[in-house]
Design a protein around this motif. Sequence first.
Motif, mmCIF file in Angstrom:
data_model
loop_
_atom_site.group_PDB
_atom_site.id
_atom_site.type_symbol
_atom_site.label_atom_id
_atom_site.label_comp_id
_atom_site.label_asym_id
_atom_site.label_seq_id
_atom_site.Cartn_x
_atom_site.Cartn_y
_atom_site.Cartn_z
ATOM 1 N N VAL A 96 0.675 -1.226 0.104
ATOM 2 C CA VAL A 96 0.101 -0.101 0.020
ATOM 3 C C VAL A 96 1.084 1.332 -0.079
ATOM 4 N N THR A 97 0.679 2.285 -0.783
ATOM 5 C CA THR A 97 1.262 3.502 -0.886
ATOM 6 C C THR A 97 0.406 4.633 -0.628
ATOM 7 N N GLY A 98 -0.801 4.636 -0.484
ATOM 8 C CA GLY A 98 -1.492 5.747 -0.192
ATOM 9 C C GLY A 98 -3.044 5.276 0.409
ATOM 10 N N ALA A 125 -2.742 -3.828 -4.441
ATOM 11 C CA ALA A 125 -1.877 -4.053 -2.880
ATOM 12 C C ALA A 125 -2.479 -5.408 -2.685
ATOM 13 N N ALA A 126 -1.407 -6.066 -2.096
ATOM 14 C CA ALA A 126 -1.595 -7.497 -1.539
ATOM 15 C C ALA A 126 -2.380 -7.474 -0.158
ATOM 16 N N ASP A 127 -2.077 -6.664 0.784
ATOM 17 C CA ASP A 127 -2.650 -6.502 1.975
ATOM 18 C C ASP A 127 -3.152 -5.031 2.292
ATOM 19 N N LYS A 128 -4.480 -5.006 2.196
ATOM 20 C CA LYS A 128 -5.179 -3.856 2.556
ATOM 21 C C LYS A 128 -5.763 -3.872 3.821
ATOM 22 N N GLY A 129 -5.077 -4.275 5.034
ATOM 23 C CA GLY A 129 -5.773 -4.060 6.189
ATOM 24 C C GLY A 129 -5.391 -2.922 6.896
ATOM 25 N N GLU A 130 -6.343 -2.632 7.671
ATOM 26 C CA GLU A 130 -6.732 -1.340 8.237
ATOM 27 C C GLU A 130 -6.374 -1.514 10.040
ATOM 28 N N ILE A 131 -5.545 -0.528 10.655
ATOM 29 C CA ILE A 131 -5.357 -0.125 11.991
ATOM 30 C C ILE A 131 -6.062 1.091 12.494
ATOM 31 N N VAL A 160 -6.230 6.096 10.813
ATOM 32 C CA VAL A 160 -6.254 4.753 10.248
ATOM 33 C C VAL A 160 -4.884 4.529 9.536
ATOM 34 N N THR A 161 -4.265 3.258 9.558
ATOM 35 C CA THR A 161 -3.023 3.031 9.116
ATOM 36 C C THR A 161 -2.980 1.588 8.652
ATOM 37 N N SER A 162 -2.178 1.692 7.406
ATOM 38 C CA SER A 162 -1.889 0.430 6.752
ATOM 39 C C SER A 162 -1.348 -0.768 7.547
ATOM 40 N N SER A 164 0.297 -3.459 6.503
ATOM 41 C CA SER A 164 1.490 -3.859 5.723
ATOM 42 C C SER A 164 2.429 -2.824 5.404
ATOM 43 N N ASN A 165 1.936 -1.530 5.599
ATOM 44 C CA ASN A 165 2.821 -0.602 5.537
ATOM 45 C C ASN A 165 2.552 0.563 6.684
ATOM 46 N N PRO A 166 2.943 0.594 7.605
ATOM 47 C CA PRO A 166 2.774 1.174 8.750
ATOM 48 C C PRO A 166 3.166 2.710 8.450
ATOM 49 N N ALA A 167 3.954 3.172 7.411
ATOM 50 C CA ALA A 167 4.498 4.642 7.097
ATOM 51 C C ALA A 167 3.284 5.243 6.417
ATOM 52 N N VAL A 168 2.054 4.591 5.983
ATOM 53 C CA VAL A 168 1.016 5.276 5.381
ATOM 54 C C VAL A 168 -0.084 5.144 6.159
ATOM 55 N N SER A 169 -0.801 6.392 6.429
ATOM 56 C CA SER A 169 -1.949 6.557 7.024
ATOM 57 C C SER A 169 -2.691 7.734 6.922
ATOM 58 N N ALA A 170 -3.833 8.060 7.426
ATOM 59 C CA ALA A 170 -4.728 9.000 7.301
ATOM 60 C C ALA A 170 -5.607 9.433 8.405
ATOM 61 N N ALA A 171 -5.672 10.695 8.668
ATOM 62 C CA ALA A 171 -6.433 11.186 9.896
ATOM 63 C C ALA A 171 -7.814 11.819 9.684
ATOM 64 N N VAL A 172 -8.628 11.656 10.813
ATOM 65 C CA VAL A 172 -10.035 12.212 10.893
ATOM 66 C C VAL A 172 -10.170 12.997 12.107
ATOM 67 N N ALA A 173 -10.335 14.274 12.057
ATOM 68 C CA ALA A 173 -10.668 15.247 12.796
ATOM 69 C C ALA A 173 -12.013 15.015 13.502
ATOM 70 N N VAL A 174 -12.296 14.819 14.644
ATOM 71 C CA VAL A 174 -13.344 14.470 15.308
ATOM 72 C C VAL A 174 -13.772 15.398 16.193
ATOM 73 N N THR A 175 -15.079 15.981 15.966
ATOM 74 C CA THR A 175 -15.734 16.985 17.025
ATOM 75 C C THR A 175 -17.032 16.302 17.501
ATOM 76 N N VAL A 176 -16.955 16.181 19.142
ATOM 77 C CA VAL A 176 -18.174 15.675 19.725
ATOM 78 C C VAL A 176 -19.082 16.829 20.469
ATOM 79 N N ASN A 177 -20.277 17.019 19.825
ATOM 80 C CA ASN A 177 -20.896 17.998 20.734
ATOM 81 C C ASN A 177 -21.534 17.361 21.851
ATOM 82 N N ASN A 178 -21.946 18.221 23.000
ATOM 83 C CA ASN A 178 -22.705 17.794 24.032
ATOM 84 C C ASN A 178 -24.200 17.811 23.654
#
Length: 354
Positions: A96-98, A125-131, A160-162, A164-178
């Motif tokens: 995985v590269t992206g 990509a051979a392994d598309k597992g997510e962490i 979320v991180t790959s 098979s390739n821990p160097a590849v990840s993406a982030a979600v900004a989360v806001t929780v309202n009361n």
Amino acid sequence: MEGRKSKKTWLGILSVTLAVLLLICGVTACASQGEVGETSSRAASSGTVEPVSSAAGSGSSRVEPVSEVSQPSETSQVSETSQVSEVSQPAQPVQVTGITLTTYAVTLDLGQSQMPIVTMTPADAADKGEIWTSSDPSVATVDSLGRITGVAAGSCTVTVTSTSNPAVSAAVAVTVNNRVSTGVYSNGNPYYLVVNKSTNTVTVYQADSTGEYCIPVKSMICSCGNGTPSGTYTTSDQYRWRYLVGDVYGQYATRITRHILFRSVPYTRQSEDSLQYEEYNKLGTTASHGCIRLTVADSLWIYQNCPSGTKVTLTNSPSMGDPLGRPAAQTISADSPNRGWDPTDPAEGNPWRA
């Protein structure tokens, strides 16, 4: 004359003898040549050459057998080496590269969930597992599928991180309202109460600017009973002390419907020091005859802040759950000299408050 004859006779015999000897030698030579020719023929047909040795000083020839095992030539060795070198090596798996997401910012109400969709590249990509991980699980949690759930008001980052390739990840900004959507709107009273019979928890909601009771402001532990009904009702009468089934009394009672009340744990008489502490220790479990048992502090809060006409929903599984969690009540020991008092009772003389 006889001497001459005799001499001639011997010469004749000698000539005949020599002729015979020459004839014998000729036959022998022919035989030898025949053996050599036969050996040569055999060698030609088998692809090998067998040398022939002759015995010196004799009139005979002898054929010596030669081993037929042949050594591999340099050409065959080179060919085998070439074949080995031409064996293909296994291809390396495609990494995985992206990572791309359908959204990189999520706004949630308390208890609300959302799951961004993940796309990993390249497609082969051979392994598309997510962490999946949350920077603050007390604000928002995330499961192994990427389902993000709001827990408490605030902000955090879910990543979320790959695998098979821990160097590849993406982030979600989360806001929780009361905020929790209940679908119930204000009728002019300040609060709306939800009793979760499955967890023995009461949650109090306040209305927002839209008029929906969606802002959780208080959570209480309680004890419901097998006779506690389900449905939405409005409160009516209130009682400082209320006589109850079993020849006992309850403090700060508020009627929900018919004989179902918000009230304190039972007392043996109308006196703050006559608490049935064994029943108090059952708070958080299903233990009443149908009423909603509370600590004195919580029953007093409802008595003072929830006027007649306050909406109350009794349910086994509220869709919004318990957004403020489930509080715990203090346990009273049988050996405590204060066991006749509710630890939360604000009354003067309460030894727990000394």
